[in-house]
Design a protein around this motif. Sequence first.
Motif, PDB file in Angstrom:
ATOM      1  N   GLU A 113      28.124  40.297  42.038  1.00  0.00           N
ATOM      2  CA  GLU A 113      27.204  41.187  41.308  1.00  0.00           C
ATOM      3  C   GLU A 113      26.809  42.454  42.089  1.00  0.00           C
ATOM      4  O   GLU A 113      25.627  42.772  42.238  1.00  0.00           O
ATOM      5  CB  GLU A 113      25.937  40.414  40.887  1.00  0.00           C
ATOM      6  N   PRO A 114      27.792  43.208  42.603  1.00  0.00           N
ATOM      7  CA  PRO A 114      27.429  44.427  43.349  1.00  0.00           C
ATOM      8  C   PRO A 114      26.925  45.525  42.419  1.00  0.00           C
ATOM      9  O   PRO A 114      27.275  45.549  41.240  1.00  0.00           O
ATOM     10  CB  PRO A 114      28.766  44.852  43.976  1.00  0.00           C
ATOM     11  N   PRO A 115      26.121  46.469  42.931  1.00  0.00           N
ATOM     12  CA  PRO A 115      25.818  47.671  42.138  1.00  0.00           C
ATOM     13  C   PRO A 115      27.140  48.393  41.847  1.00  0.00           C
ATOM     14  O   PRO A 115      28.067  48.325  42.657  1.00  0.00           O
ATOM     15  CB  PRO A 115      24.952  48.518  43.092  1.00  0.00           C
ATOM     16  N   LEU A 116      27.217  49.076  40.720  1.00  0.00           N
ATOM     17  CA  LEU A 116      28.455  49.783  40.389  1.00  0.00           C
ATOM     18  C   LEU A 116      28.343  51.241  40.840  1.00  0.00           C
ATOM     19  O   LEU A 116      27.847  52.104  40.115  1.00  0.00           O
ATOM     20  CB  LEU A 116      28.734  49.677  38.884  1.00  0.00           C
ATOM     21  N   VAL A 117      28.775  51.481  42.072  1.00  0.00           N
ATOM     22  CA  VAL A 117      28.750  52.827  42.653  1.00  0.00           C
ATOM     23  C   VAL A 117      29.961  52.897  43.587  1.00  0.00           C
ATOM     24  O   VAL A 117      30.460  51.858  44.034  1.00  0.00           O
ATOM     25  CB  VAL A 117      27.413  53.080  43.398  1.00  0.00           C
ATOM     26  N   THR A 118      30.453  54.105  43.893  1.00  0.00           N
ATOM     27  CA  THR A 118      31.636  54.224  44.757  1.00  0.00           C
ATOM     28  C   THR A 118      31.442  53.426  46.052  1.00  0.00           C
ATOM     29  O   THR A 118      30.417  53.577  46.696  1.00  0.00           O
ATOM     30  CB  THR A 118      31.867  55.707  45.129  1.00  0.00           C
ATOM     31  N   PRO A 119      32.423  52.563  46.459  1.00  0.00           N
ATOM     32  CA  PRO A 119      33.685  52.279  45.793  1.00  0.00           C
ATOM     33  C   PRO A 119      33.685  51.006  44.932  1.00  0.00           C
ATOM     34  O   PRO A 119      34.676  50.669  44.326  1.00  0.00           O
ATOM     35  CB  PRO A 119      34.633  52.095  46.982  1.00  0.00           C
ATOM     36  N   SER A 120      32.533  50.290  44.872  1.00  0.00           N
ATOM     37  CA  SER A 120      32.528  49.008  44.147  1.00  0.00           C
ATOM     38  C   SER A 120      32.816  49.204  42.652  1.00  0.00           C
ATOM     39  O   SER A 120      33.433  48.347  42.011  1.00  0.00           O
ATOM     40  CB  SER A 120      31.194  48.279  44.348  1.00  0.00           C
ATOM     41  N   SER A 121      32.389  50.343  42.083  1.00  0.00           N
ATOM     42  CA  SER A 121      32.636  50.584  40.651  1.00  0.00           C
ATOM     43  C   SER A 121      34.137  50.679  40.372  1.00  0.00           C
ATOM     44  O   SER A 121      34.637  50.128  39.389  1.00  0.00           O
ATOM     45  CB  SER A 121      31.922  51.859  40.186  1.00  0.00           C
ATOM     46  N   GLN A 122      34.870  51.369  41.277  1.00  0.00           N
ATOM     47  CA  GLN A 122      36.320  51.486  41.092  1.00  0.00           C
ATOM     48  C   GLN A 122      36.999  50.126  41.249  1.00  0.00           C
ATOM     49  O   GLN A 122      37.941  49.807  40.516  1.00  0.00           O
ATOM     50  CB  GLN A 122      36.922  52.471  42.116  1.00  0.00           C
ATOM     51  N   ILE A 123      36.523  49.338  42.208  1.00  0.00           N
ATOM     52  CA  ILE A 123      37.129  48.021  42.468  1.00  0.00           C
ATOM     53  C   ILE A 123      36.959  47.113  41.248  1.00  0.00           C
ATOM     54  O   ILE A 123      37.915  46.510  40.744  1.00  0.00           O
ATOM     55  CB  ILE A 123      36.505  47.367  43.729  1.00  0.00           C
ATOM     56  N   VAL A 124      35.729  47.042  40.740  1.00  0.00           N
ATOM     57  CA  VAL A 124      35.432  46.179  39.583  1.00  0.00           C
ATOM     58  C   VAL A 124      36.172  46.675  38.343  1.00  0.00           C
ATOM     59  O   VAL A 124      36.789  45.895  37.611  1.00  0.00           O
ATOM     60  CB  VAL A 124      33.905  46.122  39.336  1.00  0.00           C
TER      61      VAL A 124
END
Length: 470
Positions: free
Chosen positions: A341-352
């Motif tokens: 459940e990471p925040p969706l912001v660079t780079p986690s948003s791209q990964i998800v």
Amino acid sequence: MAEIEKKPIKITETVLRDAHQSLIATRMTTEQMLPIVDKMDKVGYHSVECWGGATFDASLRFLKEDPWDRLRKLRDGFKNTKLQMLFRGQNILGYRHYADDVVEYFVQKSIANGIDIIRIFDCLNDLRNLQTAVNAAIKEKGHAQVALSYTLGDAYTLNYWVDTAKRVEEMGAHSLCLKDMAGLLTPYQATELIGALKDAVSIPIQLHTHYTSGVASMTYMKAVEAGVDVIDTAMSPFALGTSQPATEVMVETFRGTPYDTGFDQKLLAEIADYFRPIQENALKTGLLNPKVMGVNIKTLLYQVPGGMLSNLVSQLKEQNAEDKYYDVLEEVPRVRKDLGEPPLVTPSSQIVGTQAVFNVLMGERYKVATKETKGMLMGEYGQTVKPFNPEVQKKVIGDAKPITCRPADLIPPELDKIEAEMSQWKEQDEDVLTYALFPKVAVDFFKYRAAQKTKVDPTMADESSKAYPV
């Protein structure tokens, strides 16, 4: 009725960084910025955000400009105003974790070249990934602001934000920013959250949001009433849409109240008049897409930042699978949950987002996992708020042993090695950092810079005026 104590709201102006990053892919040039600096310096801003984020990459890659040179020129112009930058913790301004010596040197050079306030964030809100940058900013006598990436989800309770804010204060940060990159914070949530944070910590609190979902100005109003110290706004020609609320509107909103900024609307109007033709030209050339200027209610429905939505659309288009758009949107929260459940912001948003596309197109979840998904499940990005889905982790990384330490603990010092690699191009100390962040792009720029010194190449000079996709 008891009189409210006077507390003028402070404003950080984003027109020279986040506003044009959000609306025109960070393509505003230094040449476009400098003529208006003198007027902006008279406003009385808390700070002007003018560096960091994507400005570094875009300056080199698309504008053929030295970002360090931009910073020095802005510093010369802003005699009375603090300059601020956005810094991605252990990622600096790049896309991987760097060794501590590179992070420390980058902070040192940023402050030496004119930055006063460094806003430091991590895509997972893993404070271990922020400590080196915070310590470096304090050592260099800069202002270390820690930004928490705001998001929604089971893990992100009021207690989570309050406890994390207390830890930020204990780290030695001078102020705390709530960074709402997707515009998810609604007005009455802001009242509750800002009130709780003000009760919990004594350091100043700043709120940063985007207009994407349409609620940002109302959210600011409620946050100010709840005691927030600083808000981020953008001059009206580069406000709203995926950018911030308009500076002039917020100034007028609080005029004659205890929160009155005292700013001169006539001066602000002159500044807006300067930026308007730049905005109009960007519309005419297609650099500014009218789509990013409206309200995207899907942001609230799917809790997905606007930029991530457009990435999903383009990924599906490439695969001739646009009909799978809603399937992917439904898959995004499932993947996010699997990945802690990471925040969706660079780079986690791209990964998800990319993993959700793969899961839908393959017809089997995690049949193909991206390198970045594997890295996330290996702990290479840091610690997530919730544990990973053990079945998904097993399927993707097998029997590999995930790391639990701070990822940068495994990276040996790399500054000397980087300097040796690029020594033939070095004209200033800062070139080493430029190369460290974007080796290939930096070398292309260094070659261009060298060529400019011997002759002016009209084909290269012309590149900066073209609109490029991000």
